[in-house]
Scaffold this motif. Sequence first.
Motif, PDB file in Angstrom:
ATOM      1  N   LYS A   1       0.678  -1.113   0.323  1.00 34.39           N
ATOM      2  CA  LYS A   1       0.084  -0.077   0.067  1.00 34.39           C
ATOM      3  C   LYS A   1       0.869   1.041  -0.077  1.00 34.39           C
ATOM      4  N   HIS A   2       1.885   1.265   0.630  1.00 42.59           N
ATOM      5  CA  HIS A   2       2.577   2.513   0.900  1.00 42.59           C
ATOM      6  C   HIS A   2       3.668   2.458  -0.483  1.00 42.59           C
ATOM      7  N   ALA A   3       3.812   1.293  -1.062  1.00 40.07           N
ATOM      8  CA  ALA A   3       4.568   1.322  -2.300  1.00 40.07           C
ATOM      9  C   ALA A   3       3.882   1.866  -3.506  1.00 40.07           C
ATOM     10  N   ARG A   4       2.343   1.771  -3.025  1.00 38.63           N
ATOM     11  CA  ARG A   4       1.616   2.591  -4.223  1.00 38.63           C
ATOM     12  C   ARG A   4       1.492   3.972  -4.101  1.00 38.63           C
ATOM     13  N   ARG A   5       1.530   4.297  -2.817  1.00 35.67           N
ATOM     14  CA  ARG A   5       1.672   5.524  -2.409  1.00 35.67           C
ATOM     15  C   ARG A   5       2.876   6.485  -2.942  1.00 35.67           C
ATOM     16  N   ILE A   6       3.991   6.119  -2.889  1.00 36.82           N
ATOM     17  CA  ILE A   6       5.321   6.640  -3.365  1.00 36.82           C
ATOM     18  C   ILE A   6       5.872   6.654  -4.734  1.00 36.82           C
ATOM     19  N   ALA A   7       5.228   5.401  -5.459  1.00 39.24           N
ATOM     20  CA  ALA A   7       5.816   5.065  -6.847  1.00 39.24           C
ATOM     21  C   ALA A   7       4.733   4.838  -8.036  1.00 39.24           C
ATOM     22  N   ASN A   8       4.888   5.336  -8.932  1.00 36.25           N
ATOM     23  CA  ASN A   8       3.899   4.892 -10.159  1.00 36.25           C
ATOM     24  C   ASN A   8       4.277   3.344 -10.630  1.00 36.25           C
ATOM     25  N   ARG A   9       5.470   2.929 -10.774  1.00 34.62           N
ATOM     26  CA  ARG A   9       5.646   1.523 -11.050  1.00 34.62           C
ATOM     27  C   ARG A   9       6.593   1.056 -10.056  1.00 34.62           C
ATOM     28  N   VAL A  10       6.005  -0.138  -9.569  1.00 32.82           N
ATOM     29  CA  VAL A  10       6.832  -1.165  -8.599  1.00 32.82           C
ATOM     30  C   VAL A  10       6.978  -2.512  -9.103  1.00 32.82           C
ATOM     31  N   VAL A  11       8.351  -2.916  -8.974  1.00 32.36           N
ATOM     32  CA  VAL A  11       8.707  -4.225  -9.048  1.00 32.36           C
ATOM     33  C   VAL A  11       8.932  -5.079  -7.688  1.00 32.36           C
ATOM     34  N   ILE A  12       7.949  -5.940  -7.529  1.00 27.84           N
ATOM     35  CA  ILE A  12       7.955  -6.777  -6.385  1.00 27.84           C
ATOM     36  C   ILE A  12       8.659  -8.254  -6.561  1.00 27.84           C
ATOM     37  N   LEU A  13       9.626  -8.448  -5.453  1.00 30.25           N
ATOM     38  CA  LEU A  13      10.283  -9.941  -5.596  1.00 30.25           C
ATOM     39  C   LEU A  13       9.648 -10.513  -4.302  1.00 30.25           C
ATOM     40  N   THR A  14       8.976 -11.753  -4.604  1.00 29.28           N
ATOM     41  CA  THR A  14       8.646 -12.443  -3.537  1.00 29.28           C
ATOM     42  C   THR A  14       8.510 -14.098  -3.715  1.00 29.28           C
ATOM     43  N   ILE A  15       8.531 -14.801  -2.637  1.00 29.13           N
ATOM     44  CA  ILE A  15       8.651 -16.478  -2.852  1.00 29.13           C
ATOM     45  C   ILE A  15       7.267 -16.827  -2.402  1.00 29.13           C
ATOM     46  N   GLU A  16       6.191 -16.045  -2.130  1.00 27.29           N
ATOM     47  CA  GLU A  16       4.775 -16.243  -1.927  1.00 27.29           C
ATOM     48  C   GLU A  16       3.960 -15.468  -2.842  1.00 27.29           C
ATOM     49  N   ASP A  17       2.778 -16.410  -2.681  1.00 21.00           N
ATOM     50  CA  ASP A  17       1.585 -15.821  -3.891  1.00 21.00           C
ATOM     51  C   ASP A  17       1.009 -14.816  -3.035  1.00 21.00           C
ATOM     52  N   ILE A  18       1.334 -13.288  -3.529  1.00 21.80           N
ATOM     53  CA  ILE A  18       0.622 -12.406  -2.859  1.00 21.80           C
ATOM     54  C   ILE A  18      -0.175 -11.562  -3.816  1.00 21.80           C
ATOM     55  N   ASP A  19      -0.708 -12.171  -5.018  1.00 18.47           N
ATOM     56  CA  ASP A  19      -1.409 -11.341  -5.898  1.00 18.47           C
ATOM     57  C   ASP A  19      -2.714 -10.639  -5.573  1.00 18.47           C
ATOM     58  N   GLU A  20      -3.283 -11.367  -4.632  1.00 14.58           N
ATOM     59  CA  GLU A  20      -4.609 -10.772  -4.063  1.00 14.58           C
ATOM     60  C   GLU A  20      -4.162  -9.551  -3.157  1.00 14.58           C
ATOM     61  N   VAL A  21      -3.126  -9.646  -2.617  1.00 10.52           N
ATOM     62  CA  VAL A  21      -2.791  -8.466  -1.882  1.00 10.52           C
ATOM     63  C   VAL A  21      -2.202  -7.198  -2.507  1.00 10.52           C
ATOM     64  N   ILE A  22      -1.887  -7.630  -3.838  1.00 10.80           N
ATOM     65  CA  ILE A  22      -1.195  -6.615  -4.864  1.00 10.80           C
ATOM     66  C   ILE A  22      -2.385  -6.105  -5.097  1.00 10.80           C
ATOM     67  N   LEU A  23      -3.230  -6.621  -5.704  1.00 13.91           N
ATOM     68  CA  LEU A  23      -4.791  -6.133  -6.141  1.00 13.91           C
ATOM     69  C   LEU A  23      -5.440  -5.364  -5.185  1.00 13.91           C
ATOM     70  N   MET A  24      -5.658  -5.626  -3.993  1.00  7.32           N
ATOM     71  CA  MET A  24      -6.325  -4.837  -2.942  1.00  7.32           C
ATOM     72  C   MET A  24      -5.578  -3.694  -2.743  1.00  7.32           C
ATOM     73  N   ALA A  25      -4.343  -3.482  -2.986  1.00  5.71           N
ATOM     74  CA  ALA A  25      -3.601  -2.352  -2.815  1.00  5.71           C
ATOM     75  C   ALA A  25      -3.793  -1.276  -3.918  1.00  5.71           C
ATOM     76  N   GLY A  26      -4.527  -1.766  -5.060  1.00  3.14           N
ATOM     77  CA  GLY A  26      -4.909  -0.666  -5.981  1.00  3.14           C
ATOM     78  C   GLY A  26      -4.053  -0.972  -7.130  1.00  3.14           C
ATOM     79  N   PHE A  27      -2.909  -2.152  -7.136  1.00  7.37           N
ATOM     80  CA  PHE A  27      -1.910  -1.984  -8.485  1.00  7.37           C
ATOM     81  C   PHE A  27      -2.798  -3.011  -9.309  1.00  7.37           C
TER      82      PHE A  27
END
Length: 320
Positions: free
Chosen positions: A270-296
Amino acid sequence: MTILNSQTSEYIYTCTHGLEERSLCALEQRALFGEEADSLIKSTRNIDPSRSPFIKGRLSILFSGKSVQEIAKQVHQLELDDQTFKVLYIKINDLSNDLKIEYAEQRIIEKEIGWNIVGKAKMKNPDILFGIVPFKGQWYFGTYQESESVWLRHMKKPQEYSTAISTRLARAVVNIAVPDPSGVRVIDPCCGIGTVLVEALSMGIHIVGSDRNPLVVKGSRENITYFNYDGRVEVKDIAEVEGHYDAAIIDMPYNIASLATPEEQFTIIKHARRIANRVVILTIEDIDEVILMAGFTIVDRCAAHKGLKELFSRQVIVCE
């Protein structure tokens, strides 16, 4: 030299990757060139070949033709003055057997082109390296710049962190996040010991870092200084980061050492969306739902492996 790549508007990039890196290499190519290919990419984009861990070199096209003989008739236009030169047949690894050109024939092609260039040939350390390569039914000739594996120098740092990403992965991720660095402001708000920062700074990208852990911030500063780069790193939680950036890179800090709750993941993104237009996230977990919830919106992605036998892989997710 009178006729050189100052007038060049097209380039051919030679690329290579291991089997475990196919997905990562393809994502980087899509970011840099808007397309992907196994070995050769023809583009109008002028990219330093040393930026990418997968690019072997860049041919700045001067002449093209249907045959080597057509190229040989054109190269006499070059005026090298007192500069020495060498002609290199650019090897392509994945050609089918009927298209492969054997070593002896490659040397013949180099000599045929070289004999038609007005100048002094020099096999070791020439002033100018020319390249010739077949691509999609055409032959292309131009100046060739070989890639320098800058990221290899960054592998041994004074401060290491067991869960840090590799310098090779970090370099590719920076290219994915920042395809064109001109005038771009970038942040790594969970920077750890600064692997991403070092790679970005080595490319001349304007990037700042922060982390809420004072010990890793100290290590990050030490690593940056060790390689004689100049970068700002602050002790700061992502929630405290102010300002706005064109891009952010986040290696999710909880996904190996301990499992983060969905709430903690959501807070970071959520804070990444607040501070940047484009964000590249590295993760070993499935966090697609969280990413979409944050508005990305997830616009691209790949899986990044350390080796073919690796038990887990990091996802590299491009969000806008």
